[in-house]
Design an enzyme around this catalytic site. Sequence first.
Site, PDB file in Angstrom:
ATOM      1  N   CYS A 213      18.424 -17.572  -3.673  1.00  0.00           N
ATOM      2  CA  CYS A 213      19.634 -18.060  -4.370  1.00  0.00           C
ATOM      3  C   CYS A 213      20.712 -18.091  -3.314  1.00  0.00           C
ATOM      4  O   CYS A 213      21.534 -17.190  -3.223  1.00  0.00           O
ATOM      5  CB  CYS A 213      19.995 -17.118  -5.516  1.00  0.00           C
ATOM      6  N   ALA A 214      20.696 -19.122  -2.483  1.00  0.00           N
ATOM      7  CA  ALA A 214      21.344 -19.040  -1.174  1.00  0.00           C
ATOM      8  C   ALA A 214      22.809 -19.462  -1.131  1.00  0.00           C
ATOM      9  O   ALA A 214      23.564 -18.990  -0.287  1.00  0.00           O
ATOM     10  CB  ALA A 214      20.567 -19.886  -0.184  1.00  0.00           C
TER      11      ALA A 214
ATOM     12  N   PRO B 128      26.798 -19.969  -1.628  1.00  0.00           N
ATOM     13  CA  PRO B 128      27.241 -20.829  -0.520  1.00  0.00           C
ATOM     14  C   PRO B 128      26.750 -20.425   0.864  1.00  0.00           C
ATOM     15  O   PRO B 128      27.075 -21.086   1.834  1.00  0.00           O
ATOM     16  CB  PRO B 128      28.772 -20.719  -0.604  1.00  0.00           C
ATOM     17  N   GLY B 129      25.965 -19.339   0.962  1.00  0.00           N
ATOM     18  CA  GLY B 129      25.249 -19.160   2.219  1.00  0.00           C
ATOM     19  C   GLY B 129      25.618 -17.949   3.059  1.00  0.00           C
ATOM     20  O   GLY B 129      25.112 -17.822   4.180  1.00  0.00           O
ATOM     21  N   GLY B 130      26.452 -17.057   2.569  1.00  0.00           N
ATOM     22  CA  GLY B 130      26.844 -15.889   3.367  1.00  0.00           C
ATOM     23  C   GLY B 130      25.631 -15.102   3.848  1.00  0.00           C
ATOM     24  O   GLY B 130      25.560 -14.698   5.019  1.00  0.00           O
ATOM     25  N   LYS B 131      24.665 -14.904   2.961  1.00  0.00           N
ATOM     26  CA  LYS B 131      23.509 -14.079   3.341  1.00  0.00           C
ATOM     27  C   LYS B 131      22.521 -14.891   4.166  1.00  0.00           C
ATOM     28  O   LYS B 131      21.869 -14.351   5.059  1.00  0.00           O
ATOM     29  CB  LYS B 131      22.869 -13.472   2.085  1.00  0.00           C
TER      30      LYS B 131
ATOM     31  N   ASP C 280      18.317 -23.101  -3.220  1.00  0.00           N
ATOM     32  CA  ASP C 280      19.243 -22.915  -4.345  1.00  0.00           C
ATOM     33  C   ASP C 280      18.998 -24.061  -5.326  1.00  0.00           C
ATOM     34  O   ASP C 280      18.626 -25.167  -4.929  1.00  0.00           O
ATOM     35  CB  ASP C 280      20.703 -22.929  -3.866  1.00  0.00           C
TER      36      ASP C 280
ATOM     37  N   ASP D   8      19.466 -12.819  -4.317  1.00  0.00           N
ATOM     38  CA  ASP D   8      20.860 -12.501  -4.680  1.00  0.00           C
ATOM     39  C   ASP D   8      21.099 -13.264  -5.981  1.00  0.00           C
ATOM     40  O   ASP D   8      21.614 -14.374  -5.985  1.00  0.00           O
ATOM     41  CB  ASP D   8      21.776 -12.987  -3.542  1.00  0.00           C
TER      42      ASP D   8
ATOM     43  N   CYS E  71      26.062  -8.884  -7.780  1.00  0.00           N
ATOM     44  CA  CYS E  71      27.442  -8.404  -7.622  1.00  0.00           C
ATOM     45  C   CYS E  71      28.011  -8.058  -8.998  1.00  0.00           C
ATOM     46  O   CYS E  71      29.134  -8.439  -9.316  1.00  0.00           O
ATOM     47  CB  CYS E  71      28.288  -9.436  -6.894  1.00  0.00           C
TER      48      CYS E  71
HETATM   49  C1  LIG Z   1      25.313 -14.962  -6.443  1.00  0.00           C
HETATM   50  S1  LIG Z   1      25.167 -16.641  -6.026  1.00  0.00           S
HETATM   51  C2  LIG Z   1      24.441 -16.547  -4.435  1.00  0.00           C
HETATM   52  C3  LIG Z   1      25.381 -16.221  -3.298  1.00  0.00           C
HETATM   53  C4  LIG Z   1      24.737 -16.364  -1.927  1.00  0.00           C
HETATM   54  N1  LIG Z   1      23.502 -15.624  -1.824  1.00  0.00           N
HETATM   55  C5  LIG Z   1      25.637 -15.955  -0.790  1.00  0.00           C
HETATM   56  O1  LIG Z   1      25.496 -14.862  -0.243  1.00  0.00           O
HETATM   57  O2  LIG Z   1      26.508 -16.755  -0.410  1.00  0.00           O
HETATM   58  C6  LIG Z   1      23.841 -17.151  -7.048  1.00  0.00           C
HETATM   59  C7  LIG Z   1      23.258 -18.521  -6.753  1.00  0.00           C
HETATM   60  O3  LIG Z   1      22.066 -18.646  -7.515  1.00  0.00           O
HETATM   61  C8  LIG Z   1      21.862 -20.014  -7.763  1.00  0.00           C
HETATM   62  N2  LIG Z   1      20.852 -20.103  -8.843  1.00  0.00           N
HETATM   63  C9  LIG Z   1      20.995 -19.811 -10.156  1.00  0.00           C
HETATM   64  N3  LIG Z   1      19.826 -19.968 -10.801  1.00  0.00           N
HETATM   65  C10 LIG Z   1      18.915 -20.353  -9.870  1.00  0.00           C
HETATM   66  C11 LIG Z   1      17.519 -20.693  -9.913  1.00  0.00           C
HETATM   67  N4  LIG Z   1      16.832 -20.644 -11.058  1.00  0.00           N
HETATM   68  N5  LIG Z   1      16.928 -21.062  -8.769  1.00  0.00           N
HETATM   69  C12 LIG Z   1      17.613 -21.120  -7.614  1.00  0.00           C
HETATM   70  N6  LIG Z   1      18.921 -20.826  -7.516  1.00  0.00           N
HETATM   71  C13 LIG Z   1      19.564 -20.445  -8.626  1.00  0.00           C
HETATM   72  C14 LIG Z   1      23.238 -20.512  -8.116  1.00  0.00           C
HETATM   73  O4  LIG Z   1      23.320 -21.925  -7.908  1.00  0.00           O
HETATM   74  C15 LIG Z   1      24.108 -19.708  -7.110  1.00  0.00           C
HETATM   75  O5  LIG Z   1      24.362 -20.481  -5.980  1.00  0.00           O
END
Ligand SMILES: C[S@@+](CC[C@H](N)C(=O)[O-])C[C@H]1O[C@@H](n2cnc3c(N)ncnc32)[C@H](O)[C@@H]1O
Length: 427
Positions: free
Chosen positions: A244-245, A247-250, A265, A307, A360
């Site tokens: 669940c990448a 906006p990409g911080g991790k 994502d 994440d 989070c």
């Molecule tokens: C908490 S954010 C991720 C933040 C990211 N890891 C970072 O560190 O910047 C959760 C992400 O999960 C994605 N998401 C939600 N359901 C999903 C799914 N079934 N498959 C893939 N991505 C999903 C959302 O689009 C969102 O971008």
Amino acid sequence: MNDRPDAGLPARAAALDLLAAALSRRSGLDEAFSTPSVRALDPRDRAFARALVMAALRRLGPIDRALEARLQRAPPDSVRNILRLGAAQAFLLEVPAFAAVATSVDLAAARKETRPFKGLVNAVLRALLREPPPLDAPEALAPEWLYARWRAAYGEAQAREIAAKIPEEPATDLSLKDPADAPAMAQALEAEILPGGTLRTARRGDVATWPGYDEGRWWVQDASAAVPARLLDLKPGETALDLCAAPGGKTLQLAAAGAAVTALDRSAGRLTRVIENLKRMGLTAEVVAADAAAWDDERLFDAVLLDAPCSATGTFRRHPDVLWAAKVADVASLAAVQSRLLDAAARRVRPGGRLVYCVCALEPEEGEAQVEAFLARTPDVVLRAIAPGEGGAPEASLTARGTLRILPHHRPGGTDGFFVARFERRA
Ligand SMILES: C[S@@+](CC[C@H](N)C(=O)[O-])C[C@H]1O[C@@H](n2cnc3c(N)ncnc32)[C@H](O)[C@@H]1O
């Protein structure tokens, strides 16, 4: 805080729209900040509108209690929002009381649906200003249902400490591409180096103008958010999947560690941020738009990071709107999504490989309860306990089970609330 006490009606009208958006739906505030009418504002008006809405959201609980005591019957939401902003101007920004009242009355007069309530706005705000209410009682700072959940999960004393962080404006935390850059960047940015290597700076303003931004030496990432990827302890050349990448911080952390990263994502729109971030940082990853639970790919990875989407209640320091937009039903429905995604994540780990799960959120259904249910239904996965201080996590956040429950008061100056667990797939 307020560098524009003379800001006029356009700034206050924008603040009113922003507040309505923030309270109506999750992510409403972020979306509203990028609407054409807000972007078209004079930059100083936009800054005033932003400061006003954030101040109102950080003290919404106490402001609402004070208003409630002075309203005989519930006014329309738009009128209540004008009152909330009027109170925030007078009590939290440096707007003189007479100007806060007069501009709130003007704001009510400017729109058809609020015009009949001009007199009410005037009378209620004047009464409020005569007897300023307490604005810092921790138990009033969060919505009642959330505060009650925190009290049940962490006890009264910790619930108060969590809530006491709601009004605080956070510093900015940065992750470095190259850890060896820490002393030089800390000096250039007047930053403190936190355990784990995050830089924390009190600087304000547009980060794109700060030293090192254009050269891709760092990115903005809360100190807590930087912990989970470190716990994968990646070695150069290993393969890593960030499920669940965006906006990409991790993803940036995994790529900076030298791994061959696949960043997936569901949201193609949000993935453009991942691509932009990778480009600015001079890092690479394979970027895939897919649903993690239905991704048609057979590869197994040395390390997988999940994440997961969550109620995000741990991020209230930067996003106070999450407290007011979250609904109790979201917690249960997101917990169900998280358990599906955890199963999908486990299927991608090679035998002997690692999996880190994080959210989070401050809600146990999205953390501790997920771990126990996942372990019970997944016999080929074991919990790999996290060691004290590992990944730069505050020691107070380590649970008896070897998972992390990072609470917002666990770091001096605050930190986002996170839950983190690490697993290993049996070899
Ligand atoms: C908490 S954010 C991720 C933040 C990211 N890891 C970072 O560190 O910047 C959760 C992400 O999960 C994605 N998401 C939600 N359901 C999903 C799914 N079934 N498959 C893939 N991505 C999903 C959302 O689009 C969102 O971008």
